[in-house]
Design an enzyme around this catalytic site. Structure first.
Site, PDB file in Angstrom:
ATOM      1  CB  CYS A  66      -0.920  -0.002   1.222  1.00 11.80           C
ATOM      2  SG  CYS A  66      -0.043   0.112   2.799  1.00 11.80           S
ATOM      3  CG  HIS A 185      -0.674  -5.094  15.879  1.00 12.63           C
ATOM      4  ND1 HIS A 185      -0.327  -3.864  15.360  1.00 12.63           N
ATOM      5  CD2 HIS A 185      -0.525  -5.988  14.862  1.00 12.63           C
ATOM      6  CE1 HIS A 185       0.013  -4.015  14.088  1.00 12.63           C
ATOM      7  NE2 HIS A 185      -0.097  -5.290  13.767  1.00 12.63           N
ATOM      8  CD  GLU A 187      -2.499   0.484  13.383  1.00 12.66           C
ATOM      9  OE1 GLU A 187      -3.608   1.046  13.396  1.00 12.66           O
ATOM     10  OE2 GLU A 187      -2.140  -0.290  12.467  1.00 12.66           O
ATOM     11  CB  CYS A 288      -6.496   1.761   6.632  1.00 18.81           C
ATOM     12  SG  CYS A 288      -5.308   1.646   5.300  1.00 18.81           S
ATOM     13  CG  ASN A 319      -2.320  -6.324   5.920  1.00 12.22           C
ATOM     14  OD1 ASN A 319      -2.352  -6.754   4.778  1.00 12.22           O
ATOM     15  ND2 ASN A 319      -1.178  -5.955   6.495  1.00 12.22           N
TER      16      ASN A 319
END
Length: 398
Positions: A66, A185, A187, A288, A319
């Site tokens: 991405c 995680h 993030e 996102c 993801n």
């Protein structure tokens, strides 16, 4: 903690770089040489389809790197070119892809070591260069690096930064942040550090558990035991669940995030009524675009009458895991691999990782006769790795 003040101090220190060092043209050229593939480009041009002999391949119409990942990887590489002799550190893997991280390791870009989840910054010296990865770093880490007078290269994805702004908005207006994500995680750890009061829920089942408590059904001790590692210090569900806003880890399953948001809105409507909903629930929009596009493309791919499906991406990539979940939910035999070396042409076998399992070996991976293989890859997977996988499938079927 005044997270906005800390961010402002870091970003205006003169030792902070969020733009990189090279032009977009230079950046694209460098990435293209390392990770792009003529084979993948030609398949894209052919309606994401490829046929050779008895093999037919169908690629998802959105897959792989991405924009945020491309930006982070390019900035990491150009940081080494800009600082050829300095010590360069990363607070974590730049992205969840082994080939990219190994490449950076060969460039002597080191990851700050951690033990039991606690990072050891003692090896980082004053003035060293430190890269913040695509999924960000905690505000405490930023502050520590700022105090060490490090050169900070911030590759945090703008979509992740958007989530941080959302939870800071919750904090400003005394709302608790309900974060849809995995509490360990990287993030989500960063997002938690920018939040005030927060609670991390992993899935709809956990959301329903919280909803039941909000509506007066549940035991406080059991609740706190269940979420002991997934809530803010001093969290009191009797107090901190009266006003909530929803945010998410950007790599979670889009449909589940949306469902959880609607579920909590309905919960607060039932408890407080339409006239008071705005005092008790904040809507959100932190899904996102790239995650959404890849998941939507996967939902289309599973309708292509496939025999098998290969999902390519790091085993610790959230993801990518969700792409695998979509395949499984549609009853398609699927194989999650991280690199092409997991496939043996000689033995017609694949070493893959099922959900919630260790690696297993599948023999006679490609059956006799015509076969249609679907392929997708996570947002941290370069085209070149996808091409390497396709080349192995071609070799097996010849």
């Amino acid at each position: 903690m005044d997270t906005q003040a800390i961010k402002h101090s870091v970003q205006h220190s003169g030792r902070y770089n969020r733009k990189g060092f090279e032009s977009p043209t230079q950046r694209a050229k460098a990435l293209g040489e390392s990770y792009q593939s003529d084979l993948i480009a030609s398949i894209r041009e052919n309606n994401f389809s490829f046929e050779k002999g008895r093999l037919k391949i169908k690629l998802a119409k959105s897959f792989g790197f991405c924009w945020g990942v491309e930006r982070a990887v390019a900035m990491a590489y150009e940081t080494r070119r800009h600082y050829p002799n300095e010590d360069i550190w990363m607070t974590n893997e730049i992205i969840h892809n082994p080939s990219v991280n190994n490449h950076l390791s060969r460039m002597n870009v080191k990851i700050i070591s951690a033990k039991n989840g606690i990072k050891d910054f003692s090896s980082v010296s004053t003035g060293d260069v430190v890269i913040l990865p695509a999924f960000g770093a905690t505000v405490q880490e930023m502050q520590l690096l700022h105090e060490k007078k490090c050169q900070i290269i911030d590759t945090t994805c703008p979509w992740v930064s958007k989530v941080w702004h959302t939870v800071e908005k919750h904090k400003k207006h005394t709302f608790t942040s309900i974060i849809h994500g995995k509490y360990k995680h990287e993030e989500t750890l960063a997002t938690r550090s920018f939040a005030g009061n927060y609670l991390v829920v992993f899935d709809l089942d956990e959301a329903e558990y919280v909803s039941n408590y909000i509506q007066g059904h549940g035991d406080k001790n059991k609740f706190m035991n269940k979420f002991a590692k997934a809530c803010s210090d001093g969290f009191d569900p009797d107090v901190h669940l009266e006003r909530i806003g929803v945010a998410n880890q950007t790599t979670m399953l889009k449909s589940e995030t949306e469902e959880i948001g609607k579920f909590f809105e309905k919960t607060m409507l039932m408890k407080y009524g339409p006239a008071n909903i705005n005092d008790h629930f904040l809507a959100f929009n932190t899904i996102c675009d790239a995650t959404e596009e890849r998941q939507d493309a996967m939902f289309s791919l599973v309708n292509e009458d496939l025999d098998i499906l290969v999902v390519i991406g790091g085993f610790n990539s959230s993801n990518t895991t969700h792409l695998q979940e979509i395949a499984i939910s549609n009853n398609i035999e699927s194989f999650h691999i991280d690199i092409s070396d997991r496939i043996s042409v000689e033995n017609n076998s694949i070493c893959h990782k099922p959900l919630e399992s260790e690696l297993i070996l599948k023999k006679n991976f490609i059956p006799d006769g015509k076969i249609k293989v679907g392929i997708t890859s996570g947002a941290s997977t370069p085209d070149k790795i996808v091409a390497d996988v396709i080349e192995k499938l071609i070799a097996i079927t010849q």
